[in-house]
Design a protein around this motif. Structure first.
Motif, PDB file in Angstrom:
ATOM      1  N   ARG A 246       0.830  -1.215   0.000  1.00 56.73           N
ATOM      2  CA  ARG A 246       0.000   0.000   0.000  1.00 56.73           C
ATOM      3  C   ARG A 246       0.855   1.253   0.000  1.00 56.73           C
ATOM      4  O   ARG A 246       0.679   2.166   0.777  1.00 56.73           O
ATOM      5  CB  ARG A 246      -0.916   0.005   1.230  1.00 56.73           C
ATOM      6  CG  ARG A 246      -1.615  -1.303   1.433  1.00 56.73           C
ATOM      7  CD  ARG A 246      -2.354  -1.367   2.733  1.00 56.73           C
ATOM      8  NE  ARG A 246      -1.539  -0.993   3.887  1.00 56.73           N
ATOM      9  CZ  ARG A 246      -0.600  -1.768   4.436  1.00 56.73           C
ATOM     10  NH1 ARG A 246      -0.363  -2.967   3.935  1.00 56.73           N
ATOM     11  NH2 ARG A 246       0.070  -1.362   5.469  1.00 56.73           N
TER      12      ARG A 246
ATOM     13  N   THR B 394      -4.070 -10.839  -2.488  1.00 58.30           N
ATOM     14  CA  THR B 394      -4.069  -9.397  -2.230  1.00 58.30           C
ATOM     15  C   THR B 394      -4.612  -8.646  -3.439  1.00 58.30           C
ATOM     16  O   THR B 394      -4.419  -7.439  -3.559  1.00 58.30           O
ATOM     17  CB  THR B 394      -2.663  -8.879  -1.912  1.00 58.30           C
ATOM     18  OG1 THR B 394      -1.780  -9.370  -2.916  1.00 58.30           O
ATOM     19  CG2 THR B 394      -2.195  -9.335  -0.558  1.00 58.30           C
ATOM     20  N   THR B 417      -6.944  -1.045   0.554  1.00 56.91           N
ATOM     21  CA  THR B 417      -5.898  -0.743   1.535  1.00 56.91           C
ATOM     22  C   THR B 417      -6.067  -1.613   2.765  1.00 56.91           C
ATOM     23  O   THR B 417      -5.096  -2.086   3.338  1.00 56.91           O
ATOM     24  CB  THR B 417      -5.941   0.728   1.959  1.00 56.91           C
ATOM     25  OG1 THR B 417      -7.294   1.089   2.201  1.00 56.91           O
ATOM     26  CG2 THR B 417      -5.351   1.634   0.908  1.00 56.91           C
ATOM     27  N   GLU B 418      -7.322  -1.833   3.148  1.00 59.35           N
ATOM     28  CA  GLU B 418      -7.540  -2.655   4.333  1.00 59.35           C
ATOM     29  C   GLU B 418      -7.104  -4.096   4.072  1.00 59.35           C
ATOM     30  O   GLU B 418      -6.420  -4.715   4.879  1.00 59.35           O
ATOM     31  CB  GLU B 418      -9.014  -2.618   4.747  1.00 59.35           C
ATOM     32  CG  GLU B 418      -9.218  -3.250   6.114  1.00 59.35           C
ATOM     33  CD  GLU B 418     -10.686  -3.331   6.510  1.00 59.35           C
ATOM     34  OE1 GLU B 418     -11.504  -2.645   5.881  1.00 59.35           O
ATOM     35  OE2 GLU B 418     -10.986  -4.097   7.439  1.00 59.35           O
ATOM     36  N   ARG B 420      -4.900  -5.158   1.955  1.00 55.06           N
ATOM     37  CA  ARG B 420      -3.444  -5.310   1.846  1.00 55.06           C
ATOM     38  C   ARG B 420      -2.751  -5.009   3.168  1.00 55.06           C
ATOM     39  O   ARG B 420      -1.583  -5.343   3.349  1.00 55.06           O
ATOM     40  CB  ARG B 420      -2.934  -4.423   0.705  1.00 55.06           C
ATOM     41  CG  ARG B 420      -3.372  -4.989  -0.638  1.00 55.06           C
ATOM     42  CD  ARG B 420      -3.015  -4.146  -1.818  1.00 55.06           C
ATOM     43  NE  ARG B 420      -3.528  -4.775  -3.038  1.00 55.06           N
ATOM     44  CZ  ARG B 420      -3.613  -4.176  -4.202  1.00 55.06           C
ATOM     45  NH1 ARG B 420      -3.225  -2.921  -4.335  1.00 55.06           N
ATOM     46  NH2 ARG B 420      -4.084  -4.809  -5.249  1.00 55.06           N
ATOM     47  N   GLU B 421      -3.494  -4.369   4.079  1.00 55.16           N
ATOM     48  CA  GLU B 421      -2.964  -4.153   5.404  1.00 55.16           C
ATOM     49  C   GLU B 421      -3.021  -5.461   6.179  1.00 55.16           C
ATOM     50  O   GLU B 421      -2.112  -5.786   6.931  1.00 55.16           O
ATOM     51  CB  GLU B 421      -3.837  -3.110   6.090  1.00 55.16           C
ATOM     52  CG  GLU B 421      -3.147  -2.210   7.070  1.00 55.16           C
ATOM     53  CD  GLU B 421      -4.131  -1.159   7.537  1.00 55.16           C
ATOM     54  OE1 GLU B 421      -4.387  -0.219   6.752  1.00 55.16           O
ATOM     55  OE2 GLU B 421      -4.657  -1.294   8.640  1.00 55.16           O
ATOM     56  N   ARG B 422      -4.098  -6.196   5.966  1.00 56.58           N
ATOM     57  CA  ARG B 422      -4.304  -7.417   6.747  1.00 56.58           C
ATOM     58  C   ARG B 422      -3.600  -8.614   6.138  1.00 56.58           C
ATOM     59  O   ARG B 422      -3.293  -9.560   6.832  1.00 56.58           O
ATOM     60  CB  ARG B 422      -5.809  -7.712   6.857  1.00 56.58           C
ATOM     61  CG  ARG B 422      -6.602  -6.560   7.397  1.00 56.58           C
ATOM     62  CD  ARG B 422      -6.169  -6.224   8.815  1.00 56.58           C
ATOM     63  NE  ARG B 422      -6.714  -7.136   9.794  1.00 56.58           N
ATOM     64  CZ  ARG B 422      -7.938  -7.036  10.282  1.00 56.58           C
ATOM     65  NH1 ARG B 422      -8.736  -6.061   9.886  1.00 56.58           N
ATOM     66  NH2 ARG B 422      -8.368  -7.897  11.160  1.00 56.58           N
ATOM     67  N   SER B 424      -0.295  -9.737   4.270  1.00 54.33           N
ATOM     68  CA  SER B 424       1.036  -9.222   3.986  1.00 54.33           C
ATOM     69  C   SER B 424       1.835 -10.242   3.185  1.00 54.33           C
ATOM     70  O   SER B 424       1.745 -11.430   3.423  1.00 54.33           O
ATOM     71  CB  SER B 424       1.737  -8.911   5.308  1.00 54.33           C
ATOM     72  OG  SER B 424       2.908  -8.209   5.059  1.00 54.33           O
ATOM     73  N   GLY B 444       5.258  -1.220   4.773  1.00 57.55           N
ATOM     74  CA  GLY B 444       3.822  -1.397   4.952  1.00 57.55           C
ATOM     75  C   GLY B 444       3.318  -0.760   6.234  1.00 57.55           C
ATOM     76  O   GLY B 444       2.153  -0.905   6.580  1.00 57.55           O
ATOM     77  N   ARG B 445       4.205  -0.075   6.950  1.00 60.06           N
ATOM     78  CA  ARG B 445       3.802   0.542   8.208  1.00 60.06           C
ATOM     79  C   ARG B 445       4.181   2.013   8.232  1.00 60.06           C
ATOM     80  O   ARG B 445       5.059   2.427   8.985  1.00 60.06           O
ATOM     81  CB  ARG B 445       4.493  -0.165   9.386  1.00 60.06           C
ATOM     82  CG  ARG B 445       4.012  -1.582   9.657  1.00 60.06           C
ATOM     83  CD  ARG B 445       2.561  -1.651  10.105  1.00 60.06           C
ATOM     84  NE  ARG B 445       2.310  -1.013  11.386  1.00 60.06           N
ATOM     85  CZ  ARG B 445       2.294  -1.664  12.551  1.00 60.06           C
ATOM     86  NH1 ARG B 445       2.535  -2.950  12.599  1.00 60.06           N
ATOM     87  NH2 ARG B 445       2.033  -1.018  13.663  1.00 60.06           N
ATOM     88  N   THR B 510       4.380  -5.963   9.672  1.00 54.28           N
ATOM     89  CA  THR B 510       3.032  -5.415   9.607  1.00 54.28           C
ATOM     90  C   THR B 510       2.077  -6.170  10.530  1.00 54.28           C
ATOM     91  O   THR B 510       0.926  -5.780  10.658  1.00 54.28           O
ATOM     92  CB  THR B 510       2.465  -5.490   8.173  1.00 54.28           C
ATOM     93  OG1 THR B 510       2.467  -6.858   7.782  1.00 54.28           O
ATOM     94  CG2 THR B 510       3.302  -4.696   7.192  1.00 54.28           C
ATOM     95  N   PRO B 512       0.408  -9.040  10.225  1.00 53.44           N
ATOM     96  CA  PRO B 512      -0.809  -9.217   9.437  1.00 53.44           C
ATOM     97  C   PRO B 512      -1.695 -10.323   9.982  1.00 53.44           C
ATOM     98  O   PRO B 512      -1.248 -11.146  10.793  1.00 53.44           O
ATOM     99  CB  PRO B 512      -0.265  -9.626   8.079  1.00 53.44           C
ATOM    100  CG  PRO B 512       0.983 -10.380   8.397  1.00 53.44           C
ATOM    101  CD  PRO B 512       1.551  -9.733   9.631  1.00 53.44           C
TER     102      PRO B 512
END
Lengths: 609, 607
Positions: A246, B394, B417-418, B420-422, B424, B444-445, B510, B512
């Protein structure tokens, strides 16, 4: 970077800077000029021809007002006279049309010639930068991001092209136009020339100011343009990682900031020109008014013909017409100079790994390798190989084992001459690698790495990197030998399948098989396999290893593999740690011992269970 | 003018959204230029008046007045140029900036499939040189074209005012120029487009030659790259020469037509003056006006080139901009539950968009359920699609049929975004960027890479240290500037194993819900691998994970193993179960085949 007594602006060292001392400025200018000189030398006749065409073309167009004056002062009275003499009128009109058409022909010829000229220069430079960057050592490429090289080859060259396409024309035609117009004016009425000459003094200082301020602004603009390219290329090349993590919002911000920087740099450049251009115009108009004033009084005194005054005023006005062109020339010259500064910096970088000047010929290579007290470090003071002595007889298959960072890949890269040792010698058949020609070395030594880069093009084209003249049979049998034939045949067009950008259509394992096959196609005496099978699944690897025994027969081979299965085919195992050889022997010897390898091997056996 | 063909105008009008907000300045700039042109043309009027009145009557006062007027006009003219340049400065650079960010941002959002298909040099040439071309056109080409066309119209009108006969002669004889212009436009349009495309090809060649430098050096095949580059550069040169030829021909036809028109007018002018139909002053004014028109007429050719260049640059720009973002955001996104973890593939079908119609789908109904906290290994033969399967999770690619669910929620209903945040990922080819080690790992952070206060910074350092520790990436502390060492592009100066460990750390940091690892340890040596595995087990104990595995040792990380074969999951089970019941699995993963063959003699010795 090569050592210079001068301040350190050599090579690409000072690329990001824009504030230079006088001495640095001079050196940069000399460097760009030298490059420009080298580029223009081979085309000097073309330059001369182009120049002649411009001179003639400009001459014909200068004739216009003079013919008008002749028309008013002579043809008109003759025609108005009692004889109604048409001859002078016809002559003037004929002369006008002839000179106009001739001017068109000459300008058109000039434009073609100028295109040839600028394309010849650009082409030469493009090829030269390309060749040079290919020649530069890995150490250069590792620190100079690829985006910057791309920036040099694209946006910097574009800047130079703009200059060559229009800049030179503007200079030559501008200067000539001014000169001819001045001559015509002097012939017609020398007195009107005096105010013009006086005006050149402030013009000179004005130009000097513009030059100094725009040089800096252009440098800054080049730096930002390169940064834009670097980020753009990185983002697009690593698009998967960008998306998966992201990174888009962050990239948008940083790219946006770079765009803003670039925009401000451009605005600065353009606004400087926005002062320079009307400033010159102002000067021109004031001089014209002065000439008109002085001339008008002379006409009133009867010292001058009306036709002459009109022609003189027209000429004065036209003398300044090219001033605008000259300003633009100057502008693009500044821009091109800053681009040339950057390009010449890359060209000034010396490859650390140089090819031998008088190479020792090595027509038949046996394949014996020797490391003679070799030390090497990437970063000064942190030796990767402190002092290595190693002899590998021709035809031996050596497995290099050790933890990551032990120096195995470095050792391999020294054999492939990606780097030269800091001290000591690496020898092939007793000849120092530095004394071999690049052709001989590359024919003898080929390295396959885990990173199996494929170029856009077909499978065949990628295979032919190993052997440019390989025929289809050879290609197919190399593919069969490593077990790549089956999957190639399953591709839409078999061997003619376009592998897509960076081999994107193929899986990493398939790419490795291809790069493996092309190494065998190259048929080197010494083959280095640096983790060349890491991405293969076990059956494919098994297949490759099955083939390896035959493929490596009669070759010297250095195999770096973390999977110890490879060790099986090795004649000798070398275990490295911290750049030193800690164990050396046949696989059997080492396994039966109590050393590092025996432990590693036991661990590996366990992992197979 | 001649280029006012509706299609070109429509094509150029697409720039509107980027110019919006700059129109006032542009229009004022044009107005300023037109006033400037009028001033320029009024100078001959004053000159002709001087000739006809004060010089004829000999009144010095009037002469001084007239000269003062001319001087004033001159100052005014220069002032107008300054104002015009100032006015159009911002629009040009603003449009440029907007378009640059727009194409960059759009490209980032375009699906991976788009990037697979497009040469990166083509993208770069659009983002850089094409946009510069458009900027030049807006701040210079467009303004000058408008001004010059208006100047020409006013100028020709004035010619008629000076004398209708002379004006008619000059105008009629100028008409062929329109024909030449139209003809030129057709030819040049093709060349302009070709040249821009070929520039993109050249950029691609450069990029490949630099990215593939190791291969080229290893084989000593710089000549191969050089050949390809030579061909492309040569083609570009050829096109540029053709452009030069076309422009030269246009210059010739324009120059010749003008000469004829001017000569004929001169003839008529002298005749009219000789009969007394016009004064010398009028004749002079007429020809000075013609002289003023010369530059606008001459420049039409050049401005047409700019316009056509800009038009095809815009075409190229919009080819990319109109590309739809296929992987699209859900309209009413559903939030993933806090403790999510179950990953389900439900009858998943997938084929690459560019694959030929007769070839079957890569996945033909993949069904797989990874339970919360479970680690699932994926094994399969080379080319079976393991990497692609991980990419689907993803939404780097979207499934063509079927669904992928996280805790029962279709991943297409979750905000990207959510998601790909969760979820990894660590890729096999560890893409690193030329920023510091810290920034690479914290990619990613963003909350950690840019901490707001001391507490956040400490937390960031702790998490970073943990992730590096798990990935056994402590080598970074020994780098010249430690965590703040800038990595060369694509991590070139790090070894493959080092890059992989950084990529692994990046995926772990991240924290994940679902961890997707694509053969994350392939470049590691046995010892390091064992260390990473031991550490990774701690993470995997609580995290749902999908791990592509080539080696038995990697499979050992997993609770269960799925065998991907022929577009479906052929079998799922524990390592032991599969070894016992699946011949395919044994073939893929077991080293039974090679172990005995490797070490027969060794075993003799050791036993």
């Amino acid at each position: 970077m090569s050592k210079q007594p001068e301040p350190n602006v050599s090579g690409v060292a000072s690329e990001e800077r824009s504030d230079f001392t006088r001495a640095e400025n001079r050196r940069l200018r000399q460097r760009s000029l030298r490059l420009f000189g080298e580029l223009t030398k081979p085309v000097r006749w073309r330059i001369a021809l182009t120049g002649v065409l411009v001179v003639l073309g400009t001459m014909t167009s200068v004739a216009g007002p003079a013919l008008l004056a002749v028309g008013i002062d002579q043809a008109l009275p003759a025609l108005s006279g009692p004889d109604r003499d048409w001859l002078p009128t016809l002559l003037v009109v004929g002369a006008y049309i002839t000179s106009g058409v001739l001017g068109g022909v000459l300008i058109s010829a000039y434009m073609r010639s100028s295109a040839k000229l600028s394309q010849a220069i650009l082409f030469t430079l493009r090829m030269r930068v390309f060749r040079h960057t290919q020649k530069l050592s890995m150490s250069f490429h590792e620190s100079y991001t690829s985006g910057k090289i791309i920036a040099r080859q694209t946006s910097d060259l574009d800047t130079l092209r703009e200059f060559l396409d229009s800049g030179i024309e503007k200079l030559v035609s501008g200067v000539l136009y001014m000169a001819f117009t001045a001559i015509a004016l002097i012939v017609l009425d020398p007195q009107s020339m005096i105010p013009v000459l006086v005006s050149f003094v402030p013009v000179f200082f004005f130009a000097w100011w513009f030059s100094n301020s725009s040089k800096r602004a252009f440098r800054i603009s080049r730096v930002y343009s390169a940064r834009l390219i670097v980020q753009f290329v990185e983002t697009m090349t690593g698009i998967r990682a960008v998306k998966a993590f992201r990174r888009e919002d962050h990239n948008e911000q940083t790219y946006g900031a770079q765009v803003d920087n670039y925009r401000y740099a451009n605005q600065k450049v353009i606004s400087l020109f926005g002062i320079f251009d009307p400033g010159l115009k102002l000067m021109a108009n004031i001089v014209m008014a002065i000439v008109l004033l002085l001339g008008a009084f002379r006409v009133l005194e009867g010292a001058m013909e009306v036709g002459i005054l009109l022609a003189a005023v027209l000429y004065v006005r036209r003398i300044y017409d090219p001033v605008n062109d000259l300003a633009m020339f100057y502008n693009s010259l500044q821009s091109a100079t800053s681009a040339l500064e950057k390009i010449s910096g890359v060209l000034e970088e010396e490859p650390r790994v140089r090819s031998a000047e008088t190479p020792v010929a090595l027509p038949r290579v046996a394949g014996a390798l020797d490391f003679d007290q070799v030390s090497f470090s990437y970063v000064h003071g942190r030796p990767v190989l402190p002092n290595l002595d190693l002899h590998i007889p021709a035809g031996q298959i050596v497995a290099l084992v050790g933890t990551t960072g032990a120096g195995k890949s470095t050792l391999a890269k020294l054999i492939a001459r990606f780097y030269d040792p800091d001290a000591g010698r690496v020898q092939l058949d007793g000849v120092d690698l530095r004394e071999l020609s690049n052709e001989d070395l590359r024919r003898a030594v080929v390295m396959v790495t885990q990173e199996a880069y494929l170029f856009s093009g077909t499978v065949i084209e990628n295979m032919r990197i190993g052997k440019p003249d390989a025929n289809l049979d050879e290609i197919e049998s190399a593919a069969r030998a490593v077990g790549a034939h089956e999957f190639i045949m399953s591709l839409p067009d078999g061997y003619d399948t376009d592998v897509n950008k960076r081999g994107g259509r193929l899986s990493s394992g398939q790419r490795q098989l291809l790069s493996f096959a092309r190494a065998f196609l190259a048929d080197p005496r010494v083959l280095i396999l640096d983790e060349a099978t890491a991405s293969l699944d076990i059956p494919s690897e098994r297949l490759v290893q099955h083939g390896l025994k035959t493929l490596l027969a009669d070759r010297t081979a250095i195999i770096i593999a973390h999977r110890l299965s490879t060790v099986a085919i090795a004649d000798r195992v070398i275990v490295m740690e911290h750049g030193e050889i800690i164990e050396d022997g046949t696989p059997a010897e080492l396994i039966s011992g109590a050393g590092k390898f025996a432990t590693l091997h036991a661990a590996w056996r366990e992992s197979l269970a | 003018m001649t280029n006012s063909r509706p299609r070109t105008i429509a094509a150029l009008a697409r720039v509107h959204p980027y110019v919006k907000g700059s129109y006032t300045r542009l229009i004022l700039g044009i107005v300023g230029s037109i006033i400037g042109a009028l001033v320029t043309m009024s100078i001959p009027v004053v000159l002709s008046w001087i000739v006809d009145v004060p010089l004829a009557t000999g009144d010095p006062e009037q002469v001084v007045m007239a000269v003062a007027l001319i001087a004033a006009l001159g100052v005014f003219e220069a002032g107008l140029v300054a104002i015009r340049r100032w006015l159009v400065l911002k629009p040009g650079t603003h449009v440029d900036g907007k378009m640059r960010t727009a194409i960059h941002n759009h490209l980032q959002r375009l699906p991976v499939a788009f990037h697979d298909k497009w040469q990166s040099g083509q993208l770069l040439s659009r983002a850089m040189s094409d946009i510069s071309t458009i900027r030049r056109w807006i701040s210079f080409g467009f303004v000058m074209l408008t001004v010059n066309v208006i100047t020409i119209v006013i100028g020709f009108t004035m010619l008629f005012v000076w004398n209708p006969v002379l004006g008619a002669v000059f105008t009629l004889l100028s008409l062929p120029m329109f024909y030449f212009g139209v003809r030129f436009q057709f030819r040049y349009r093709i060349l302009a487009r070709a040249s821009q495309d070929q520039s993109g090809d050249v950029a691609t060649s450069v990029e490949e030659s630099v990215h593939g430098i190791r291969v080229l050096k290893a084989f000593g095949r710089s000549a191969f790259a050089l050949d390809g580059f030579f061909d492309r550069a040569d083609r570009l040169r050829e096109t540029e020469l053709n452009k030069g030829r076309a422009s030269g021909n246009l210059a010739l036809s324009l120059g010749a037509s003008q000469a004829v028109a001017y000569g004929a007018s001169l003839f008529v002018g002298i005749y009219l003056a000789s009969t007394g139909a016009i004064t010398v002053g009028t004749m002079f004014a007429f020809f000075t006006t013609v002289a003023v028109l010369r530059w606008p007429i001459d420049s039409i050719g050049f401005l047409m080139q700019l316009t056509i260049d800009a038009r095809s640059a815009l075409d190229r720009f919009f080819e990319v901009m109109s590309e739809p973002v296929v992987v699209n955001e859900a309209e009413n996104p559903v939030a993933l539950p806090a403790q999510s973890g179950a990953l389900t593939f439900e009858n998943v079908h997938f084929r690459f968009a560019e694959s030929s119609t007769e070839s079957p789908d890569l996945f033909r109904g993949v069904n797989l359920e990874v339970r919360p906290g479970e680690t699932m290994a994926i094994v399969g033969l080379t080319g079976s699609g393991k990497t692609t399967l991980t990419a689907l999770t993803t939404r780097l690619y979207d499934v063509t049929r079927g669904r992928i669910l996280i805790d029962g929620i279709d991943i297409r209903d979750v905000r990207l975004t959510e998601l790909r945040e969760r979820v990894s990922m660590a890729f096999e080819d560890a893409t690193l960027f030329s920023v510091t080690v810290r920034e690479n790992v914290l990619l990613g952070r963003p909350d950690l890479s840019d901490p707001i206060d001391e507490v956040a910074r400490d937390r960031a350092e702790t998490l970073l240290a943990q992730a590096l520790d798990i990935a056994q990436a402590d080598f970074v502390y020994a780098l010249p500037n430690g965590l703040d060492t800038k990595i060369g592009e694509e991590g070139l100066s790090l070894s493959g194993g080092q890059r992989q460990r950084l990529a692994l750390a990046r995926a772990i940091v991240t924290a994940p819900a679902v961890l997707v690892l694509d053969d994350p340890l392939s470049a590691l040596d046995v010892t390091t691998e064992a260390q990473v595995e031991a550490a990774l087990r701690r993470v995997l104990a609580t995290t749902t994970a999908l791990v592509v595995a080539h080696r038995p040792s990697t499979v050992m990380l997993a609770d269960r193993v799925a065998v991907l074969n022929d577009g479906v999951i052929a079998d799922v089970g524990t390592h032991a179960e599969l070894l016992a019941r699946s011949a395919l699995y044994r073939h893929i993963i077991s080293s039974e085949g090679d172990a005995p063959r490797i070490l027969p003699e060794i075993e003799v010795i050791t036993s």
